[in-house]
Design an enzyme around this catalytic site. Sequence first.
Site, short mmCIF file in Angstrom:
data_model
loop_
_atom_site.label_atom_id
_atom_site.label_comp_id
_atom_site.label_asym_id
_atom_site.label_seq_id
_atom_site.Cartn_x
_atom_site.Cartn_y
_atom_site.Cartn_z
N HIS A 17 0.84 -1.21 0.00
CA HIS A 17 0.00 0.00 0.00
C HIS A 17 0.87 1.26 0.00
O HIS A 17 0.71 2.14 -0.86
CB HIS A 17 -0.91 -0.02 1.23
CG HIS A 17 -1.69 1.25 1.43
ND1 HIS A 17 -3.03 1.36 1.16
CD2 HIS A 17 -1.31 2.48 1.90
CE1 HIS A 17 -3.44 2.58 1.44
NE2 HIS A 17 -2.40 3.28 1.89
N GLU A 18 1.78 1.33 0.97
CA GLU A 18 2.54 2.57 1.13
C GLU A 18 3.48 2.83 -0.04
O GLU A 18 3.61 3.96 -0.51
CB GLU A 18 3.33 2.53 2.44
CG GLU A 18 2.47 2.43 3.70
CD GLU A 18 1.50 3.60 3.88
OE1 GLU A 18 1.67 4.62 3.20
OE2 GLU A 18 0.59 3.46 4.70
N HIS B 74 1.92 4.42 -3.01
CA HIS B 74 1.83 5.89 -2.98
C HIS B 74 2.99 6.50 -3.77
O HIS B 74 2.83 7.54 -4.42
CB HIS B 74 1.85 6.40 -1.54
CG HIS B 74 0.52 6.30 -0.84
ND1 HIS B 74 -0.64 6.82 -1.37
CD2 HIS B 74 0.18 5.75 0.36
CE1 HIS B 74 -1.65 6.59 -0.53
NE2 HIS B 74 -1.17 5.94 0.52
N TYR C 174 -4.12 14.71 -2.91
CA TYR C 174 -4.50 13.95 -1.72
C TYR C 174 -5.64 14.64 -0.96
O TYR C 174 -5.56 14.88 0.24
CB TYR C 174 -3.28 13.76 -0.83
CG TYR C 174 -3.36 12.55 0.08
CD1 TYR C 174 -3.47 11.26 -0.44
CD2 TYR C 174 -3.31 12.69 1.45
CE1 TYR C 174 -3.53 10.16 0.39
CE2 TYR C 174 -3.37 11.60 2.29
CZ TYR C 174 -3.48 10.34 1.76
OH TYR C 174 -3.53 9.23 2.59
N GLU D 241 -5.81 6.88 -2.26
CA GLU D 241 -5.79 5.84 -1.23
C GLU D 241 -6.27 4.51 -1.79
O GLU D 241 -5.72 3.45 -1.46
CB GLU D 241 -6.67 6.25 -0.05
CG GLU D 241 -5.96 7.07 1.00
CD GLU D 241 -4.83 6.31 1.66
OE1 GLU D 241 -5.04 5.13 2.05
OE2 GLU D 241 -3.73 6.87 1.78
N ASP E 298 -12.92 11.78 4.82
CA ASP E 298 -11.49 11.51 4.89
C ASP E 298 -11.12 10.58 3.73
O ASP E 298 -11.88 9.69 3.36
CB ASP E 298 -11.15 10.84 6.23
CG ASP E 298 -9.67 10.55 6.38
OD1 ASP E 298 -9.23 9.51 5.82
OD2 ASP E 298 -8.95 11.31 7.03
N HIS F 144 -9.26 8.13 3.44
CA HIS F 144 -9.23 6.70 3.75
C HIS F 144 -10.63 6.08 3.71
O HIS F 144 -10.77 4.86 3.64
CB HIS F 144 -8.59 6.47 5.11
CG HIS F 144 -7.14 6.83 5.18
ND1 HIS F 144 -6.72 8.10 5.51
CD2 HIS F 144 -6.03 6.11 4.94
CE1 HIS F 144 -5.39 8.14 5.48
NE2 HIS F 144 -4.94 6.94 5.14
#
Length: 547
Positions: free
Chosen positions: A360-361, A364, A375, A384, A447, A449
Amino acid sequence: MSRTRNTRASRLATAGVAATTATLLAAALSPAAHADPRPTRATAIENAAQALVQHATALGLTSAEGTSVRDVIVDRNGTQHVRYDRTYRELPVLGGDFVVHLKSDGAYRSADRATRSRISLASIVPNVSAPKAADLAVNALRAANLGDALKQVKAKPELVVDALHGTPKLAWRTNAVGKDSLGNPVARTVLTDARSGAQIDAWDSIETATGDGKSLYSGTVPLETTQSGSTYNLTDPTRGNTYTGDAANKTDLCIFGICISRAPSTVFTDADNHWGTGATSDRSSAAVDAQYGTNETWDYYKNVHGRNGIAGDGKGSYNRVHYGNSYNNAFWDDSCFCMTYGDGDGTTFGPLVALDVAGHEMTHGVTSKTAALTYSGESGGLNEATSDILGTLVEWYANNSSDPGDYLIGEKIVRSGFGKTALRYMDQPSKDGSSADYWSSSVGNLDVHYSSGVANHFAYLLAEGSGAKTINGVSYNSPTYNGSTVTGIGRDKLGAIWYRALTVYMTSSTNYAGARTATLNAAKDLYGAGSTEYNAVAAAWSAVNVN
Protein backbone atom coordinates in the site's frame (compact mmCIF):
# COMPACT_ATOMS: atom_id res chain seq x y z
CA MET A 1 37.44 -51.34 8.65
CA SER A 2 36.22 -54.90 9.12
CA ARG A 3 39.61 -56.03 7.87
CA THR A 4 41.34 -54.12 10.67
CA ARG A 5 39.05 -55.63 13.27
CA ASN A 6 39.73 -59.22 12.13
CA THR A 7 43.50 -58.74 12.10
CA ARG A 8 43.57 -57.27 15.60
CA ALA A 9 41.31 -60.00 17.01
CA SER A 10 43.59 -62.65 15.47
CA ARG A 11 46.68 -61.15 17.16
CA LEU A 12 44.95 -61.09 20.53
CA ALA A 13 43.96 -64.76 20.19
CA THR A 14 47.49 -65.81 19.12
CA ALA A 15 49.00 -64.16 22.18
CA GLY A 16 46.78 -66.29 24.33
CA VAL A 17 44.82 -63.32 25.65
CA ALA A 18 41.18 -64.01 26.58
CA ALA A 19 39.33 -61.93 24.02
CA THR A 20 36.08 -61.03 25.73
CA THR A 21 33.22 -59.40 23.84
CA ALA A 22 34.00 -56.09 25.58
CA THR A 23 37.66 -56.24 24.55
CA LEU A 24 36.78 -56.98 20.93
CA LEU A 25 34.25 -54.12 20.84
CA ALA A 26 36.78 -51.71 22.30
CA ALA A 27 39.32 -52.78 19.70
CA ALA A 28 36.83 -52.33 16.88
CA LEU A 29 35.92 -48.82 18.02
CA SER A 30 39.48 -47.63 18.64
CA PRO A 31 40.62 -44.43 16.86
CA ALA A 32 43.22 -46.38 14.88
CA ALA A 33 40.54 -48.60 13.42
CA HIS A 34 38.53 -45.57 12.18
CA ALA A 35 41.38 -43.29 11.09
CA ASP A 36 40.66 -41.40 7.85
CA PRO A 37 42.92 -42.95 5.19
CA ARG A 38 42.83 -39.86 3.00
CA PRO A 39 45.86 -37.57 2.72
CA THR A 40 45.69 -34.48 4.92
CA ARG A 41 45.61 -30.93 3.59
CA ALA A 42 49.26 -30.51 4.50
CA THR A 43 50.20 -33.69 2.64
CA ALA A 44 48.31 -32.54 -0.43
CA ILE A 45 50.16 -29.21 -0.38
CA GLU A 46 53.51 -31.03 -0.08
CA ASN A 47 52.64 -33.31 -2.99
CA ALA A 48 51.55 -30.34 -5.11
CA ALA A 49 54.75 -28.44 -4.29
CA GLN A 50 56.77 -31.31 -5.72
CA ALA A 51 54.57 -31.28 -8.80
CA LEU A 52 55.26 -27.56 -9.32
CA VAL A 53 58.97 -28.24 -9.47
CA GLN A 54 58.63 -31.24 -11.78
CA HIS A 55 56.09 -29.65 -14.13
CA ALA A 56 57.03 -25.95 -14.00
CA THR A 57 57.30 -25.65 -17.77
CA ALA A 58 53.88 -27.17 -18.36
CA LEU A 59 52.41 -24.80 -15.77
CA GLY A 60 54.12 -21.77 -17.33
CA LEU A 61 56.16 -21.03 -14.21
CA THR A 62 59.44 -19.12 -14.43
CA SER A 63 61.90 -17.82 -11.88
CA ALA A 64 60.08 -14.46 -11.94
CA GLU A 65 56.84 -16.04 -10.78
CA GLY A 66 55.66 -17.04 -7.34
CA THR A 67 52.71 -19.10 -6.17
CA SER A 68 50.44 -19.22 -3.11
CA VAL A 69 47.86 -21.84 -2.16
CA ARG A 70 44.28 -20.58 -2.30
CA ASP A 71 42.32 -23.77 -1.66
CA VAL A 72 42.73 -27.52 -1.16
CA ILE A 73 40.20 -30.29 -1.79
CA VAL A 74 40.87 -33.96 -0.98
CA ASP A 75 38.30 -36.36 -2.41
CA ARG A 76 37.01 -39.39 -0.54
CA ASN A 77 39.12 -41.65 -2.75
CA GLY A 78 42.27 -39.71 -1.86
CA THR A 79 42.72 -37.70 -5.06
CA GLN A 80 43.89 -34.17 -4.36
CA HIS A 81 43.24 -30.78 -5.97
CA VAL A 82 45.36 -27.79 -4.95
CA ARG A 83 44.42 -24.34 -6.26
CA TYR A 84 47.08 -21.65 -6.64
CA ASP A 85 47.29 -17.93 -7.24
CA ARG A 86 50.29 -16.61 -9.15
CA THR A 87 52.47 -13.51 -8.90
CA TYR A 88 54.90 -12.00 -11.39
CA ARG A 89 57.79 -10.11 -9.83
CA GLU A 90 55.61 -9.95 -6.70
CA LEU A 91 52.63 -8.43 -8.52
CA PRO A 92 49.32 -10.36 -8.50
CA VAL A 93 48.52 -11.93 -11.85
CA LEU A 94 44.90 -11.75 -12.96
CA GLY A 95 44.30 -14.99 -14.84
CA GLY A 96 47.38 -16.56 -13.34
CA ASP A 97 45.49 -19.00 -11.15
CA PHE A 98 45.63 -22.72 -11.76
CA VAL A 99 44.64 -26.03 -10.13
CA VAL A 100 47.00 -28.99 -9.78
CA HIS A 101 45.31 -32.41 -9.75
CA LEU A 102 47.07 -35.30 -8.01
CA LYS A 103 46.38 -39.01 -7.78
CA SER A 104 45.60 -40.67 -4.45
CA ASP A 105 49.29 -41.55 -4.04
CA GLY A 106 50.31 -37.93 -4.62
CA ALA A 107 51.54 -38.36 -8.17
CA TYR A 108 50.85 -35.55 -10.68
CA ARG A 109 47.82 -36.16 -12.86
CA SER A 110 46.97 -32.90 -14.67
CA ALA A 111 46.34 -29.17 -14.24
CA ASP A 112 43.75 -26.56 -15.19
CA ARG A 113 44.97 -23.02 -15.89
CA ALA A 114 42.87 -19.85 -16.12
CA THR A 115 45.00 -18.68 -19.05
CA ARG A 116 48.01 -20.08 -20.88
CA SER A 117 49.61 -16.78 -21.81
CA ARG A 118 53.32 -16.60 -21.05
CA ILE A 119 54.21 -13.59 -18.90
CA SER A 120 57.19 -11.48 -19.91
CA LEU A 121 57.09 -7.74 -19.20
CA ALA A 122 59.92 -5.35 -20.06
CA SER A 123 59.14 -3.26 -16.96
CA ILE A 124 56.76 -3.12 -14.02
CA VAL A 125 56.99 0.66 -13.70
CA PRO A 126 53.68 2.28 -14.76
CA ASN A 127 53.29 5.32 -16.99
CA VAL A 128 49.90 6.12 -15.41
CA SER A 129 50.16 7.22 -11.78
CA ALA A 130 48.14 5.69 -8.95
CA PRO A 131 46.17 8.94 -8.33
CA LYS A 132 45.30 9.12 -12.05
CA ALA A 133 44.09 5.50 -11.95
CA ALA A 134 41.99 6.35 -8.89
CA ASP A 135 40.38 9.31 -10.69
CA LEU A 136 39.55 7.17 -13.71
CA ALA A 137 37.91 4.54 -11.47
CA VAL A 138 35.85 7.14 -9.61
CA ASN A 139 34.61 8.52 -12.92
CA ALA A 140 33.67 5.00 -14.01
CA LEU A 141 31.78 4.45 -10.75
CA ARG A 142 29.82 7.68 -11.22
CA ALA A 143 29.04 6.81 -14.84
CA ALA A 144 27.82 3.35 -13.83
CA ASN A 145 25.42 4.93 -11.33
CA LEU A 146 23.74 7.22 -13.88
CA GLY A 147 25.37 10.36 -12.59
CA ASP A 148 23.93 9.98 -9.09
CA ALA A 149 25.37 12.42 -6.57
CA LEU A 150 27.62 9.87 -4.89
CA LYS A 151 29.00 10.57 -1.43
CA GLN A 152 32.07 9.41 0.49
CA VAL A 153 33.69 8.13 -2.69
CA LYS A 154 37.07 6.48 -2.25
CA ALA A 155 39.35 4.57 -4.61
CA LYS A 156 42.31 2.28 -3.93
CA PRO A 157 44.52 1.31 -6.91
CA GLU A 158 46.71 -1.80 -6.92
CA LEU A 159 49.34 -2.58 -9.55
CA VAL A 160 48.75 -6.01 -11.16
CA VAL A 161 49.57 -8.03 -14.23
CA ASP A 162 46.52 -8.61 -16.41
CA ALA A 163 46.68 -11.97 -18.17
CA LEU A 164 42.92 -12.21 -18.63
CA HIS A 165 42.56 -9.91 -21.61
CA GLY A 166 44.95 -11.11 -24.30
CA THR A 167 48.69 -10.49 -24.08
CA PRO A 168 49.71 -9.97 -20.41
CA LYS A 169 50.18 -6.32 -19.55
CA LEU A 170 50.80 -4.08 -16.55
CA ALA A 171 47.54 -2.71 -15.15
CA TRP A 172 45.93 -0.89 -12.27
CA ARG A 173 43.12 -2.76 -10.49
CA THR A 174 41.19 -0.08 -8.64
CA ASN A 175 38.35 -0.65 -6.21
CA ALA A 176 36.12 2.43 -6.10
CA VAL A 177 33.43 2.62 -3.40
CA GLY A 178 30.91 5.18 -2.22
CA LYS A 179 27.32 5.80 -1.21
CA ASP A 180 24.49 6.88 -3.46
CA SER A 181 22.05 9.70 -2.68
CA LEU A 182 19.98 7.35 -0.51
CA GLY A 183 22.98 6.18 1.51
CA ASN A 184 23.24 2.77 -0.17
CA PRO A 185 26.67 1.30 -0.86
CA VAL A 186 27.96 1.24 -4.44
CA ALA A 187 31.24 -0.25 -5.62
CA ARG A 188 33.02 -0.93 -8.89
CA THR A 189 36.33 -2.52 -9.78
CA VAL A 190 38.05 -0.87 -12.74
CA LEU A 191 40.98 -2.36 -14.63
CA THR A 192 43.14 0.27 -16.33
CA ASP A 193 46.10 -0.18 -18.68
CA ALA A 194 49.05 1.17 -16.66
CA ARG A 195 50.82 2.24 -19.86
CA SER A 196 48.08 4.01 -21.82
CA GLY A 197 45.38 4.73 -19.23
CA ALA A 198 42.75 2.94 -21.31
CA GLN A 199 40.03 1.06 -19.45
CA ILE A 200 40.45 -2.67 -19.95
CA ASP A 201 37.42 -3.85 -18.02
CA ALA A 202 35.11 -2.90 -15.14
CA TRP A 203 32.56 -4.71 -13.00
CA ASP A 204 30.33 -4.18 -9.99
CA SER A 205 32.04 -5.44 -6.85
CA ILE A 206 29.28 -5.42 -4.26
CA GLU A 207 29.01 -9.01 -3.11
CA THR A 208 25.50 -10.35 -2.88
CA ALA A 209 24.34 -13.20 -0.70
CA THR A 210 21.08 -15.02 -0.25
CA GLY A 211 19.96 -15.27 3.36
CA ASP A 212 16.67 -15.70 5.13
CA GLY A 213 14.71 -14.02 7.88
CA LYS A 214 12.07 -14.93 10.41
CA SER A 215 9.40 -12.27 10.04
CA LEU A 216 6.59 -11.20 12.35
CA TYR A 217 3.80 -11.89 9.86
CA SER A 218 5.03 -13.81 6.81
CA GLY A 219 7.00 -16.73 8.25
CA THR A 220 10.56 -17.43 7.16
CA VAL A 221 11.30 -15.56 3.94
CA PRO A 222 14.29 -15.34 1.55
CA LEU A 223 16.35 -12.16 1.54
CA GLU A 224 18.99 -10.86 -0.84
CA THR A 225 21.66 -9.08 1.17
CA THR A 226 25.08 -7.50 0.73
CA GLN A 227 28.22 -9.04 2.17
CA SER A 228 30.99 -6.80 3.44
CA GLY A 229 33.82 -8.89 4.83
CA SER A 230 32.36 -11.14 7.48
CA THR A 231 29.26 -8.97 7.94
CA TYR A 232 25.99 -8.91 6.02
CA ASN A 233 23.97 -5.74 5.41
CA LEU A 234 20.19 -5.74 4.87
CA THR A 235 20.70 -4.10 1.48
CA ASP A 236 19.41 -5.75 -1.70
CA PRO A 237 21.57 -4.89 -4.72
CA THR A 238 19.31 -6.98 -6.97
CA ARG A 239 16.45 -4.55 -6.41
CA GLY A 240 18.06 -1.17 -6.80
CA ASN A 241 19.92 -1.28 -3.45
CA THR A 242 16.74 -1.19 -1.40
CA TYR A 243 17.60 -1.44 2.27
CA THR A 244 16.08 -1.41 5.73
CA GLY A 245 17.40 0.65 8.63
CA ASP A 246 16.64 1.20 12.31
CA ALA A 247 15.05 4.57 13.15
CA ALA A 248 16.05 4.01 16.81
CA ASN A 249 12.56 5.07 17.97
CA LYS A 250 13.27 8.64 16.89
CA THR A 251 11.11 10.87 14.68
CA ASP A 252 11.53 13.51 11.98
CA LEU A 253 11.28 17.21 12.71
CA CYS A 254 9.53 18.80 9.74
CA ILE A 255 7.87 22.22 9.43
CA PHE A 256 5.76 23.17 6.38
CA GLY A 257 7.21 20.27 4.44
CA ILE A 258 10.80 21.15 5.24
CA CYS A 259 12.58 18.61 7.45
CA ILE A 260 15.05 20.14 9.87
CA SER A 261 16.14 16.73 11.07
CA ARG A 262 15.26 13.15 10.26
CA ALA A 263 15.15 9.98 12.25
CA PRO A 264 18.11 7.77 11.39
CA SER A 265 18.00 4.75 9.11
CA THR A 266 20.99 2.78 10.33
CA VAL A 267 21.25 -0.26 8.07
CA PHE A 268 20.68 -3.56 9.87
CA THR A 269 23.66 -5.91 9.93
CA ASP A 270 24.00 -9.58 10.78
CA ALA A 271 26.83 -12.06 11.25
CA ASP A 272 25.35 -15.22 9.70
CA ASN A 273 22.78 -13.92 7.19
CA HIS A 274 19.90 -15.45 9.16
CA TRP A 275 17.83 -12.48 10.30
CA GLY A 276 15.31 -12.07 13.10
CA THR A 277 13.58 -14.52 15.39
CA GLY A 278 9.97 -13.86 14.41
CA ALA A 279 9.43 -12.08 17.75
CA THR A 280 9.16 -8.35 18.43
CA SER A 281 11.90 -8.65 21.07
CA ASP A 282 14.39 -8.95 18.22
CA ARG A 283 14.52 -5.58 16.45
CA SER A 284 15.56 -7.18 13.18
CA SER A 285 12.33 -9.23 12.96
CA ALA A 286 10.35 -6.14 11.92
CA ALA A 287 13.16 -5.30 9.50
CA VAL A 288 12.69 -8.70 7.87
CA ASP A 289 9.01 -7.91 7.24
CA ALA A 290 9.81 -4.47 5.84
CA GLN A 291 12.52 -5.74 3.51
CA TYR A 292 10.38 -8.66 2.39
CA GLY A 293 7.46 -6.32 1.68
CA THR A 294 9.76 -4.11 -0.38
CA ASN A 295 11.03 -7.11 -2.32
CA GLU A 296 7.56 -8.44 -3.13
CA THR A 297 6.30 -4.99 -4.14
CA TRP A 298 9.33 -4.46 -6.39
CA ASP A 299 8.84 -7.88 -7.98
CA TYR A 300 5.11 -7.37 -8.48
CA TYR A 301 5.56 -4.12 -10.36
CA LYS A 302 8.47 -5.43 -12.41
CA ASN A 303 7.19 -8.88 -13.25
CA VAL A 304 3.51 -7.99 -13.69
CA HIS A 305 3.61 -4.44 -15.04
CA GLY A 306 7.17 -4.14 -16.36
CA ARG A 307 7.93 -1.26 -13.98
CA ASN A 308 11.55 -1.25 -12.82
CA GLY A 309 11.33 0.18 -9.32
CA ILE A 310 8.88 2.56 -7.70
CA ALA A 311 9.94 5.50 -9.86
CA GLY A 312 10.53 3.30 -12.92
CA ASP A 313 14.23 4.21 -12.95
CA GLY A 314 15.71 1.09 -11.36
CA LYS A 315 16.55 2.84 -8.10
CA GLY A 316 15.41 1.37 -4.83
CA SER A 317 13.71 3.09 -1.94
CA TYR A 318 14.58 2.39 1.68
CA ASN A 319 12.75 1.48 4.87
CA ARG A 320 12.89 2.78 8.42
CA VAL A 321 11.46 0.56 11.14
CA HIS A 322 10.99 1.29 14.85
CA TYR A 323 9.98 4.90 14.15
CA GLY A 324 8.82 6.86 17.21
CA ASN A 325 7.42 5.34 20.37
CA SER A 326 4.29 3.16 20.10
CA TYR A 327 3.65 4.90 16.78
CA ASN A 328 0.39 3.65 15.23
CA ASN A 329 1.15 4.45 11.62
CA ALA A 330 3.22 3.73 8.53
CA PHE A 331 3.80 6.19 5.71
CA TRP A 332 5.51 6.81 2.40
CA ASP A 333 7.52 10.04 2.09
CA ASP A 334 8.37 11.31 -1.39
CA SER A 335 10.99 13.72 -0.06
CA CYS A 336 13.20 10.88 1.18
CA PHE A 337 11.83 8.25 -1.22
CA CYS A 338 11.39 6.03 1.80
CA MET A 339 8.96 3.92 3.78
CA THR A 340 8.57 4.41 7.53
CA TYR A 341 6.96 1.98 9.98
CA GLY A 342 5.88 2.47 13.56
CA ASP A 343 5.85 -0.32 16.14
CA GLY A 344 2.21 0.20 17.15
CA ASP A 345 1.02 0.51 20.72
CA GLY A 346 0.47 -3.22 21.16
CA THR A 347 -3.19 -2.73 22.08
CA THR A 348 -4.65 -1.22 18.91
CA PHE A 349 -1.91 -2.14 16.47
CA GLY A 350 1.17 -4.30 16.35
CA PRO A 351 4.21 -3.30 14.27
CA LEU A 352 2.84 -1.95 11.01
CA VAL A 353 5.17 -3.92 8.74
CA ALA A 354 2.65 -6.34 7.21
CA LEU A 355 2.95 -7.24 3.53
CA ASP A 356 -0.19 -5.45 2.32
CA VAL A 357 0.79 -2.34 4.29
CA ALA A 358 4.18 -2.32 2.53
CA GLY A 359 2.51 -2.73 -0.87
CA HIS A 360 0.00 0.00 0.00
CA GLU A 361 2.54 2.57 1.13
CA MET A 362 5.03 1.98 -1.65
CA THR A 363 2.22 2.29 -4.18
CA HIS A 364 1.83 5.89 -2.98
CA GLY A 365 5.31 6.31 -4.45
CA VAL A 366 4.16 4.88 -7.77
CA THR A 367 1.15 7.20 -7.78
CA SER A 368 3.33 10.23 -7.04
CA LYS A 369 5.52 9.38 -10.04
CA THR A 370 2.56 8.84 -12.38
CA ALA A 371 -0.91 10.38 -11.98
CA ALA A 372 0.09 12.29 -8.81
CA LEU A 373 -3.53 12.22 -7.60
CA THR A 374 -4.12 15.18 -5.29
CA TYR A 375 -4.50 13.95 -1.72
CA SER A 376 -7.88 15.51 -1.04
CA GLY A 377 -11.49 15.24 -2.22
CA GLU A 378 -12.39 12.46 -4.64
CA SER A 379 -8.90 12.38 -6.15
CA GLY A 380 -7.56 11.77 -2.64
CA GLY A 381 -9.94 8.84 -2.23
CA LEU A 382 -8.69 7.46 -5.54
CA ASN A 383 -5.11 7.93 -4.34
CA GLU A 384 -5.79 5.84 -1.23
CA ALA A 385 -7.81 3.29 -3.18
CA THR A 386 -4.97 2.87 -5.68
CA SER A 387 -2.72 1.88 -2.78
CA ASP A 388 -5.32 -0.47 -1.33
CA ILE A 389 -6.01 -2.08 -4.71
CA LEU A 390 -2.43 -2.56 -5.88
CA GLY A 391 -1.17 -3.28 -2.35
CA THR A 392 -3.74 -6.07 -2.12
CA LEU A 393 -2.55 -7.42 -5.46
CA VAL A 394 1.01 -7.44 -4.10
CA GLU A 395 -0.22 -9.68 -1.27
CA TRP A 396 -1.89 -12.03 -3.76
CA TYR A 397 1.23 -12.00 -5.94
CA ALA A 398 3.48 -13.00 -3.02
CA ASN A 399 1.46 -16.19 -2.51
CA ASN A 400 2.77 -16.51 1.06
CA SER A 401 1.11 -19.29 3.06
CA SER A 402 1.61 -17.38 6.32
CA ASP A 403 -0.17 -14.33 4.90
CA PRO A 404 -2.40 -15.55 2.05
CA GLY A 405 -4.05 -13.14 -0.34
CA ASP A 406 -7.35 -11.55 0.70
CA TYR A 407 -9.44 -8.40 0.29
CA LEU A 408 -8.85 -7.21 3.83
CA ILE A 409 -6.54 -4.27 4.45
CA GLY A 410 -4.12 -4.51 7.38
CA GLU A 411 -5.68 -7.60 8.93
CA LYS A 412 -2.29 -8.73 10.29
CA ILE A 413 -1.51 -5.57 12.24
CA VAL A 414 -4.79 -4.98 14.11
CA ARG A 415 -5.10 -6.01 17.74
CA SER A 416 -8.13 -6.64 19.95
CA GLY A 417 -8.23 -3.01 21.10
CA PHE A 418 -9.00 -1.88 17.56
CA GLY A 419 -12.39 -3.56 17.69
CA LYS A 420 -12.39 -4.76 14.08
CA THR A 421 -10.64 -7.53 12.20
CA ALA A 422 -9.08 -5.26 9.57
CA LEU A 423 -8.53 -1.62 8.74
CA ARG A 424 -10.75 -1.77 5.64
CA TYR A 425 -12.92 -4.29 3.77
CA MET A 426 -12.94 -4.14 0.00
CA ASP A 427 -16.02 -6.31 -0.59
CA GLN A 428 -18.25 -4.08 1.55
CA PRO A 429 -16.27 -1.02 2.73
CA SER A 430 -18.96 0.19 5.14
CA LYS A 431 -18.19 -2.76 7.43
CA ASP A 432 -15.45 -0.62 8.97
CA GLY A 433 -18.11 1.83 10.15
CA SER A 434 -16.85 4.82 8.16
CA SER A 435 -16.12 4.00 4.52
CA ALA A 436 -18.49 4.56 1.63
CA ASP A 437 -19.83 1.61 -0.36
CA TYR A 438 -21.19 3.81 -3.16
CA TRP A 439 -20.60 7.19 -4.71
CA SER A 440 -22.66 10.22 -3.70
CA SER A 441 -22.16 13.92 -4.21
CA SER A 442 -20.83 14.23 -0.65
CA VAL A 443 -18.28 11.41 -0.80
CA GLY A 444 -15.47 13.86 -1.53
CA ASN A 445 -16.04 15.45 1.88
CA LEU A 446 -14.99 12.27 3.67
CA ASP A 447 -11.49 11.51 4.89
CA VAL A 448 -9.58 10.05 1.94
CA HIS A 449 -9.23 6.70 3.75
CA TYR A 450 -13.04 6.45 3.74
CA SER A 451 -13.91 7.98 0.38
CA SER A 452 -11.56 5.33 -1.04
CA GLY A 453 -14.28 2.79 -0.31
CA VAL A 454 -16.07 3.49 -3.59
CA ALA A 455 -13.06 2.49 -5.71
CA ASN A 456 -12.15 -0.39 -3.41
CA HIS A 457 -15.67 -1.75 -3.82
CA PHE A 458 -15.45 -1.32 -7.59
CA ALA A 459 -12.14 -3.21 -7.64
CA TYR A 460 -13.50 -6.14 -5.63
CA LEU A 461 -16.57 -6.38 -7.85
CA LEU A 462 -14.47 -6.23 -11.02
CA ALA A 463 -12.17 -9.01 -9.82
CA GLU A 464 -14.57 -11.31 -7.97
CA GLY A 465 -18.12 -10.25 -8.77
CA SER A 466 -21.07 -9.61 -6.47
CA GLY A 467 -22.80 -11.82 -3.89
CA ALA A 468 -21.66 -14.14 -1.13
CA LYS A 469 -18.60 -16.36 -1.57
CA THR A 470 -15.58 -17.74 0.27
CA ILE A 471 -12.11 -17.11 -1.16
CA ASN A 472 -8.93 -18.43 0.43
CA GLY A 473 -10.91 -19.26 3.56
CA VAL A 474 -12.34 -15.72 3.96
CA SER A 475 -16.08 -15.06 3.61
CA TYR A 476 -17.20 -12.11 1.49
CA ASN A 477 -20.59 -10.68 0.57
CA SER A 478 -20.50 -7.82 -1.87
CA PRO A 479 -23.76 -5.94 -2.56
CA THR A 480 -24.48 -3.56 -5.46
CA TYR A 481 -26.11 -0.12 -5.47
CA ASN A 482 -28.49 -0.93 -8.33
CA GLY A 483 -29.24 -4.52 -7.31
CA SER A 484 -27.36 -5.84 -10.32
CA THR A 485 -25.34 -9.04 -10.50
CA VAL A 486 -21.72 -8.40 -11.46
CA THR A 487 -19.48 -11.15 -12.86
CA GLY A 488 -15.80 -10.72 -12.02
CA ILE A 489 -12.96 -10.95 -14.55
CA GLY A 490 -10.17 -11.89 -12.12
CA ARG A 491 -7.41 -10.14 -10.21
CA ASP A 492 -4.89 -10.12 -13.05
CA LYS A 493 -7.17 -8.17 -15.36
CA LEU A 494 -8.17 -5.82 -12.55
CA GLY A 495 -4.50 -5.04 -11.96
CA ALA A 496 -3.74 -4.54 -15.63
CA ILE A 497 -6.69 -2.18 -16.13
CA TRP A 498 -6.12 -0.12 -12.99
CA TYR A 499 -2.36 0.21 -13.55
CA ARG A 500 -2.83 1.36 -17.14
CA ALA A 501 -5.55 3.81 -16.11
CA LEU A 502 -3.26 5.20 -13.39
CA THR A 503 -0.16 5.53 -15.53
CA VAL A 504 -1.73 6.54 -18.85
CA TYR A 505 -5.07 8.29 -18.28
CA MET A 506 -5.49 9.61 -14.73
CA THR A 507 -4.22 13.05 -13.74
CA SER A 508 -3.82 14.89 -10.47
CA SER A 509 -7.46 16.04 -10.50
CA THR A 510 -9.17 12.81 -11.59
CA ASN A 511 -12.43 12.25 -9.73
CA TYR A 512 -14.69 9.20 -9.69
CA ALA A 513 -16.37 10.04 -12.99
CA GLY A 514 -12.91 10.51 -14.47
CA ALA A 515 -11.77 7.19 -13.01
CA ARG A 516 -14.63 5.44 -14.77
CA THR A 517 -13.56 7.00 -18.07
CA ALA A 518 -9.87 6.21 -17.43
CA THR A 519 -10.49 2.54 -16.64
CA LEU A 520 -12.81 2.13 -19.62
CA ASN A 521 -10.12 3.59 -21.85
CA ALA A 522 -7.59 1.21 -20.30
CA ALA A 523 -9.91 -1.78 -20.84
CA LYS A 524 -10.46 -0.72 -24.45
CA ASP A 525 -6.69 -0.50 -25.01
CA LEU A 526 -6.04 -3.88 -23.45
CA TYR A 527 -9.05 -5.94 -24.51
CA GLY A 528 -11.01 -3.94 -27.07
CA ALA A 529 -14.13 -1.77 -27.01
CA GLY A 530 -17.22 -3.83 -26.28
CA SER A 531 -15.15 -6.71 -24.92
CA THR A 532 -16.23 -8.72 -21.88
CA GLU A 533 -13.63 -6.86 -19.84
CA TYR A 534 -14.77 -3.44 -21.09
CA ASN A 535 -18.39 -4.24 -20.25
CA ALA A 536 -17.39 -5.60 -16.83
CA VAL A 537 -15.64 -2.32 -15.98
CA ALA A 538 -18.78 -0.37 -16.89
CA ALA A 539 -21.01 -2.73 -14.88
CA ALA A 540 -18.77 -2.59 -11.80
CA TRP A 541 -18.76 1.23 -11.78
CA SER A 542 -22.52 1.32 -12.17
CA ALA A 543 -22.78 -1.12 -9.26
CA VAL A 544 -21.11 1.48 -7.02
CA ASN A 545 -23.22 4.35 -8.47
CA VAL A 546 -20.54 5.88 -10.68
CA ASN A 547 -22.31 6.40 -14.01
